[in-house]
Design a protein around this motif. Structure first.
Motif, PDB file in Angstrom:
ATOM      1  N   PRO A 111       0.827  -1.208   0.000  1.00 42.08           N
ATOM      2  CA  PRO A 111       0.000   0.000   0.000  1.00 42.08           C
ATOM      3  C   PRO A 111       0.860   1.257   0.000  1.00 42.08           C
ATOM      4  CG  PRO A 111      -0.761  -1.552   1.652  1.00 42.08           C
ATOM      5  CD  PRO A 111       0.564  -2.057   1.161  1.00 42.08           C
ATOM      6  N   GLU A 112       0.268   2.322  -0.500  1.00 48.04           N
ATOM      7  CA  GLU A 112       0.923   3.621  -0.474  1.00 48.04           C
ATOM      8  C   GLU A 112      -0.148   4.703  -0.395  1.00 48.04           C
ATOM      9  OE1 GLU A 112       3.085   4.586  -4.034  1.00 48.04           O
ATOM     10  OE2 GLU A 112       1.531   3.745  -5.318  1.00 48.04           O
ATOM     11  N   ILE A 113       0.299   5.933  -0.145  1.00 54.75           N
ATOM     12  CA  ILE A 113      -0.603   7.074  -0.104  1.00 54.75           C
ATOM     13  C   ILE A 113      -0.310   7.939  -1.322  1.00 54.75           C
ATOM     14  CG2 ILE A 113      -1.276   9.159   1.158  1.00 54.75           C
ATOM     15  CD1 ILE A 113      -0.556   7.627   3.737  1.00 54.75           C
ATOM     16  N   VAL A 114      -1.374   8.304  -2.052  1.00 52.48           N
ATOM     17  CA  VAL A 114      -1.239   9.155  -3.231  1.00 52.48           C
ATOM     18  C   VAL A 114      -2.199  10.332  -3.121  1.00 52.48           C
ATOM     19  CG1 VAL A 114      -0.500   7.245  -4.721  1.00 52.48           C
ATOM     20  CG2 VAL A 114      -2.921   7.862  -4.609  1.00 52.48           C
ATOM     21  N   GLU A 115      -1.858  11.411  -3.805  1.00 49.04           N
ATOM     22  CA  GLU A 115      -2.721  12.587  -3.880  1.00 49.04           C
ATOM     23  C   GLU A 115      -3.424  12.539  -5.235  1.00 49.04           C
ATOM     24  OE1 GLU A 115      -4.226  16.060  -2.159  1.00 49.04           O
ATOM     25  OE2 GLU A 115      -2.557  14.959  -1.274  1.00 49.04           O
ATOM     26  N   LEU A 116      -4.749  12.613  -5.234  1.00 49.59           N
ATOM     27  CA  LEU A 116      -5.516  12.558  -6.474  1.00 49.59           C
ATOM     28  C   LEU A 116      -6.349  13.829  -6.639  1.00 49.59           C
ATOM     29  CD1 LEU A 116      -6.774   8.855  -6.276  1.00 49.59           C
ATOM     30  CD2 LEU A 116      -4.949   9.769  -7.727  1.00 49.59           C
ATOM     31  N   PRO A 117      -6.508  14.316  -7.898  1.00 52.31           N
ATOM     32  CA  PRO A 117      -7.337  15.492  -8.161  1.00 52.31           C
ATOM     33  C   PRO A 117      -8.809  15.109  -8.249  1.00 52.31           C
ATOM     34  CG  PRO A 117      -6.448  14.667 -10.213  1.00 52.31           C
ATOM     35  CD  PRO A 117      -5.872  13.784  -9.106  1.00 52.31           C
ATOM     36  N   VAL A 157     -18.553  14.014  -9.144  1.00 48.60           N
ATOM     37  CA  VAL A 157     -17.102  14.179  -9.120  1.00 48.60           C
ATOM     38  C   VAL A 157     -16.531  13.347  -7.980  1.00 48.60           C
ATOM     39  CG1 VAL A 157     -15.220  15.838  -8.765  1.00 48.60           C
ATOM     40  CG2 VAL A 157     -17.236  16.506 -10.086  1.00 48.60           C
ATOM     41  N   LEU A 158     -15.502  12.549  -8.303  1.00 49.66           N
ATOM     42  CA  LEU A 158     -14.731  11.884  -7.245  1.00 49.66           C
ATOM     43  C   LEU A 158     -13.882  12.962  -6.592  1.00 49.66           C
ATOM     44  CD1 LEU A 158     -13.583   8.661  -9.135  1.00 49.66           C
ATOM     45  CD2 LEU A 158     -15.402   8.858  -7.428  1.00 49.66           C
ATOM     46  N   PRO A 159     -13.918  13.078  -5.269  1.00 47.06           N
ATOM     47  CA  PRO A 159     -13.242  14.202  -4.618  1.00 47.06           C
ATOM     48  C   PRO A 159     -11.722  14.074  -4.611  1.00 47.06           C
ATOM     49  CG  PRO A 159     -14.166  12.730  -2.971  1.00 47.06           C
ATOM     50  CD  PRO A 159     -14.627  12.226  -4.315  1.00 47.06           C
ATOM     51  N   ALA A 160     -11.076  15.224  -4.747  1.00 50.04           N
ATOM     52  CA  ALA A 160      -9.625  15.295  -4.627  1.00 50.04           C
ATOM     53  C   ALA A 160      -9.241  14.934  -3.192  1.00 50.04           C
ATOM     54  CB  ALA A 160      -9.140  16.701  -4.966  1.00 50.04           C
ATOM     55  N   GLY A 161      -8.009  14.547  -3.019  1.00 49.31           N
ATOM     56  CA  GLY A 161      -7.512  14.304  -1.677  1.00 49.31           C
ATOM     57  C   GLY A 161      -6.445  13.232  -1.631  1.00 49.31           C
ATOM     58  N   ARG A 162      -6.092  12.895  -0.406  1.00 51.48           N
ATOM     59  CA  ARG A 162      -5.106  11.839  -0.179  1.00 51.48           C
ATOM     60  C   ARG A 162      -5.848  10.511  -0.080  1.00 51.48           C
ATOM     61  NH1 ARG A 162      -0.937  12.160   3.999  1.00 51.48           N
ATOM     62  NH2 ARG A 162      -2.620  11.311   5.186  1.00 51.48           N
ATOM     63  N   TYR A 163      -5.331   9.523  -0.794  1.00 49.62           N
ATOM     64  CA  TYR A 163      -5.932   8.193  -0.827  1.00 49.62           C
ATOM     65  C   TYR A 163      -4.894   7.133  -0.468  1.00 49.62           C
ATOM     66  CZ  TYR A 163     -10.038   9.948  -3.337  1.00 49.62           C
ATOM     67  OH  TYR A 163     -11.194  10.611  -3.693  1.00 49.62           O
ATOM     68  N   ALA A 164      -5.293   6.189   0.363  1.00 52.41           N
ATOM     69  CA  ALA A 164      -4.491   4.984   0.569  1.00 52.41           C
ATOM     70  C   ALA A 164      -4.847   4.045  -0.571  1.00 52.41           C
ATOM     71  CB  ALA A 164      -4.802   4.353   1.917  1.00 52.41           C
ATOM     72  N   THR A 165      -3.841   3.496  -1.233  1.00 53.79           N
ATOM     73  CA  THR A 165      -4.080   2.660  -2.402  1.00 53.79           C
ATOM     74  C   THR A 165      -3.334   1.335  -2.295  1.00 53.79           C
ATOM     75  OG1 THR A 165      -2.225   3.460  -3.730  1.00 53.79           O
ATOM     76  CG2 THR A 165      -4.259   4.737  -3.823  1.00 53.79           C
ATOM     77  N   THR A 177      -6.619  -4.456 -10.306  1.00 54.56           N
ATOM     78  CA  THR A 177      -7.651  -3.630  -9.679  1.00 54.56           C
ATOM     79  C   THR A 177      -7.002  -2.793  -8.596  1.00 54.56           C
ATOM     80  OG1 THR A 177      -9.262  -5.403 -10.045  1.00 54.56           O
ATOM     81  CG2 THR A 177      -9.884  -3.644  -8.506  1.00 54.56           C
ATOM     82  N   ASP A 178      -7.209  -1.483  -8.649  1.00 52.09           N
ATOM     83  CA  ASP A 178      -6.704  -0.590  -7.604  1.00 52.09           C
ATOM     84  C   ASP A 178      -7.784  -0.358  -6.560  1.00 52.09           C
ATOM     85  OD1 ASP A 178      -4.281  -0.222  -8.913  1.00 52.09           O
ATOM     86  OD2 ASP A 178      -4.922   1.635  -9.890  1.00 52.09           O
ATOM     87  N   LEU A 179      -7.433  -0.544  -5.306  1.00 52.77           N
ATOM     88  CA  LEU A 179      -8.277  -0.099  -4.198  1.00 52.77           C
ATOM     89  C   LEU A 179      -7.807   1.296  -3.845  1.00 52.77           C
ATOM     90  CD1 LEU A 179      -8.263  -3.286  -1.948  1.00 52.77           C
ATOM     91  CD2 LEU A 179      -9.945  -2.617  -3.666  1.00 52.77           C
ATOM     92  N   ARG A 180      -8.731   2.250  -3.742  1.00 50.30           N
ATOM     93  CA  ARG A 180      -8.395   3.636  -3.387  1.00 50.30           C
ATOM     94  C   ARG A 180      -9.385   4.101  -2.335  1.00 50.30           C
ATOM     95  NH1 ARG A 180      -7.831   5.995  -9.536  1.00 50.30           N
ATOM     96  NH2 ARG A 180      -6.050   4.706 -10.134  1.00 50.30           N
ATOM     97  N   PHE A 181      -8.909   4.277  -1.110  1.00 48.86           N
ATOM     98  CA  PHE A 181      -9.751   4.710   0.004  1.00 48.86           C
ATOM     99  C   PHE A 181      -9.273   6.095   0.457  1.00 48.86           C
ATOM    100  CE2 PHE A 181     -10.619   0.105   1.689  1.00 48.86           C
ATOM    101  CZ  PHE A 181     -11.060  -0.266   0.442  1.00 48.86           C
ATOM    102  N   ARG A 182     -10.181   7.057   0.383  1.00 50.82           N
ATOM    103  CA  ARG A 182      -9.837   8.435   0.737  1.00 50.82           C
ATOM    104  C   ARG A 182      -9.580   8.565   2.236  1.00 50.82           C
ATOM    105  NH1 ARG A 182     -12.960  13.826   0.837  1.00 50.82           N
ATOM    106  NH2 ARG A 182     -11.354  15.276   0.198  1.00 50.82           N
ATOM    107  N   LEU A 183      -8.582   9.373   2.563  1.00 48.09           N
ATOM    108  CA  LEU A 183      -8.236   9.657   3.968  1.00 48.09           C
ATOM    109  C   LEU A 183      -8.902  10.947   4.396  1.00 48.09           C
ATOM    110  CD1 LEU A 183      -4.445   8.771   3.701  1.00 48.09           C
ATOM    111  CD2 LEU A 183      -6.286   7.322   4.602  1.00 48.09           C
ATOM    112  N   SER A 184      -9.211  11.042   5.678  1.00 50.77           N
ATOM    113  CA  SER A 184      -9.824  12.285   6.183  1.00 50.77           C
ATOM    114  C   SER A 184      -8.765  13.328   6.453  1.00 50.77           C
ATOM    115  CB  SER A 184     -10.633  12.019   7.438  1.00 50.77           C
ATOM    116  OG  SER A 184      -9.813  11.578   8.475  1.00 50.77           O
TER     117      SER A 184
END
Length: 161
Positions: free
Chosen positions: A2-8, A85-93, A154-161
């Motif tokens: 897993p890693e953390i990515v920033e998505l628009p 719109v899928l929200p921007a933010g930091r996601y654990a993937t 398949t990518d799992l992408r869970f947004r972080l608060s």
């Protein structure tokens, strides 16, 4: 790993359904329909299709889920299709390679990793359910092109608060 990515922000067209774990295909199987509808209207598809899990009953197996296809720009929708719109933010993937039935274990791994890292999910609990801000399964492999499920990505992408 897993890693953390920033998505628009990412616009998409989707459908939504209140279903159970056993009836996921009622929503999931509409991905191809949405993509065909978009292409038939000349809309540009801008990424891999996905399932977005909105909520899970904590006492049963009910859930609210979306099937979506990213688009390059605004699309006028009709029927039960909606634009969002899928929200921007930091996601654990985490990327899962293999059959879709391995996604339950991949999800367990990602959630456990997040707990070990002290991450806070974009999730609230209330009304007997977990409500997720943005929890995605992104289907990077087109099964019409690659028919061996062992090679599905398949990518799992869970947004972080």
């Amino acid at each position: 790993m897993p890693e953390i990515v920033e998505l628009p922000d990412r616009p998409y067209v989707g459908v939504r359904g209140a279903i159970t774990m056993n009836t996921i295909p009622v929503v999931a199987d509409r991905i191809g329909e949405i993509a065909g509808w978009l292409l038939g209207r000349g809309a540009a598809i801008a990424g891999a299709p996905f399932l977005r899990y909105e909520s899970f009953d904590t006492e049963g197996d009910g859930l609210v889920m979306q099937a979506g296809v990213p688009v390059a720009g605004p699309v006028e929708v009709e029927g039960d299709y909606f634009a969002a719109v899928l929200p921007a933010g930091r996601y654990a993937t985490l990327t899962h390679r293999g059959h879709f039935d391995g996604l339950v274990e991949a999800t367990r791994v990602l959630l456990a990793w997040g707990e070990e890292q002290g991450l806070k999910w974009d999730m609230t609990e209330g009304d007997g359910a977990e409500h997720w801000g943005c929890r995605l399964e992104v289907y990077n492999t087109d099964p019409r092109v690659e028919n061996d499920p062992a090679n599905f990505l398949t990518d799992l992408r869970f947004r972080l608060s």
